[in-house]
Motif scaffolding. Sequence first.
Motif, mmCIF file in Angstrom:
data_model
loop_
_atom_site.group_PDB
_atom_site.id
_atom_site.type_symbol
_atom_site.label_atom_id
_atom_site.label_comp_id
_atom_site.label_asym_id
_atom_site.label_seq_id
_atom_site.Cartn_x
_atom_site.Cartn_y
_atom_site.Cartn_z
ATOM 1 N N GLN A 7 0.824 -1.207 0.000
ATOM 2 C CA GLN A 7 0.000 0.000 0.000
ATOM 3 C C GLN A 7 0.861 1.261 0.000
ATOM 4 O OE1 GLN A 7 -3.157 0.029 -0.622
ATOM 5 N NE2 GLN A 7 -3.183 -2.208 -0.619
ATOM 6 N N PHE A 8 2.018 1.210 0.618
ATOM 7 C CA PHE A 8 2.935 2.345 0.558
ATOM 8 C C PHE A 8 3.370 2.599 -0.884
ATOM 9 C CE2 PHE A 8 7.225 4.106 0.501
ATOM 10 C CZ PHE A 8 7.088 5.214 1.321
ATOM 11 N N LEU A 9 3.705 1.536 -1.605
ATOM 12 C CA LEU A 9 4.101 1.680 -3.004
ATOM 13 C C LEU A 9 2.923 2.130 -3.861
ATOM 14 C CD1 LEU A 9 6.437 -1.427 -3.431
ATOM 15 C CD2 LEU A 9 7.109 0.978 -3.373
ATOM 16 N N GLN A 13 2.893 5.431 -6.075
ATOM 17 C CA GLN A 13 2.542 5.398 -7.498
ATOM 18 C C GLN A 13 1.399 6.364 -7.806
ATOM 19 O OE1 GLN A 13 -0.129 2.315 -8.742
ATOM 20 N NE2 GLN A 13 -0.672 4.054 -10.003
ATOM 21 N N PHE A 14 0.368 6.376 -6.972
ATOM 22 C CA PHE A 14 -0.755 7.276 -7.205
ATOM 23 C C PHE A 14 -0.328 8.724 -7.038
ATOM 24 C CE2 PHE A 14 -4.867 9.174 -5.556
ATOM 25 C CZ PHE A 14 -5.442 9.281 -6.812
ATOM 26 N N VAL A 147 8.939 4.372 -11.664
ATOM 27 C CA VAL A 147 10.239 4.699 -12.257
ATOM 28 C C VAL A 147 10.090 5.784 -13.326
ATOM 29 C CG1 VAL A 147 12.142 3.789 -13.637
ATOM 30 C CG2 VAL A 147 11.208 2.432 -11.752
ATOM 31 N N VAL A 148 9.106 5.621 -14.220
ATOM 32 C CA VAL A 148 8.911 6.595 -15.292
ATOM 33 C C VAL A 148 8.541 7.956 -14.720
ATOM 34 C CG1 VAL A 148 7.455 7.213 -17.264
ATOM 35 C CG2 VAL A 148 8.339 4.887 -17.050
ATOM 36 N N PHE A 247 2.125 13.550 -0.677
ATOM 37 C CA PHE A 247 1.299 13.591 0.541
ATOM 38 C C PHE A 247 -0.127 13.138 0.237
ATOM 39 C CE2 PHE A 247 4.085 17.231 2.332
ATOM 40 C CZ PHE A 247 4.991 16.298 2.813
ATOM 41 N N VAL A 248 -0.721 13.727 -0.779
ATOM 42 C CA VAL A 248 -2.116 13.433 -1.117
ATOM 43 C C VAL A 248 -2.272 11.981 -1.546
ATOM 44 C CG1 VAL A 248 -3.983 13.950 -2.748
ATOM 45 C CG2 VAL A 248 -2.712 15.806 -1.668
ATOM 46 N N GLY A 249 -1.353 11.495 -2.375
ATOM 47 C CA GLY A 249 -1.430 10.106 -2.815
ATOM 48 C C GLY A 249 -1.332 9.130 -1.657
#
Length: 305
Positions: A7-9, A13-14, A147-148, A247-249
């Motif tokens: 969930q951290f990843l 990502q989000f 990564v991108v 932060f928001v993601g």
Amino acid sequence: MLLVVEQFLNGLQFGLLLFLLAAGLTLVFGIMDLVNLAHGSLYMMGAYFAATFAAWTGSFLLGALLALGATLVLGIVLEMSALRHLYGRDHLDHVLATFGLILFFNEAVRLIWGPAGLALPLPAWLTVPVPILPGIHYPAYRLAIIVVALLVALLLYLGVMRTRIGMLIRAGASNREMIGALGINIKLLYTLVFGLGAALAGLAGLMQAPILTVQIGMGENILILAFVIIVIGGIGSIRGAFLAAIFVGMIDTLGRAFLPNLLRQVLSGAAASTAAPALSSMLIYLLMAIVLVVRPEGLFPANRR
């Protein structure tokens, strides 16, 4: 442990996808003083272009590259044909005109692609899980997004902070009148900035397309978060947009993942599952409200970078 890392990843990502959308929006707002509600439509068009070009070429990567170029061209044409006439006018005029563009793009998509959503299938090599820690695997495509997006963020930072065009962009975000007085071609600068913003929005849309269904209006809800991000980070600030987007993601993703279990201590299972997304959104808006009260110019305003 596995759920926390995953969930951290997901939150990272989000957040990075939100940054790609918010970076273009904050530059357009900060430099051109243009409230562009149609920015989410460019995000949507990037997704539709990617799904279409990938189907035509049979290649996900080639379809993505073509979609990125098409969104860039669309943004330039849109700025030169419609938005250029709004410069110097009241923000209410911007809101009304760009809201009209939202309706135009939604109906154009309905006429060209139809009302049903589209899917963007991934190549096999992006569907396999990748080991990131002992016993922990993460989807290759989501890792590729991280990564991108980080690479794009780095290139955007270097471009804005280390090049002559970047110097003009930073000067425009801080003092639009000054760069005009120095003889800079304001129209060309605005066109380049808007094209860059459109390309970033299209990139976010095409990268999100394989995860969600490509559908009409897909950019409207995420645009709200993009506006929240530029308020928190500071209008015209790339660094502020990056940190605020993370932060928001994180708040949105971790809240949706872990709040239901906490709320089940006092609510029924169905009520907790329903309340968790709303509470996550409330936390994001609360953060924005606190920033507006404590630091109205944002955490990293453009003229203090």
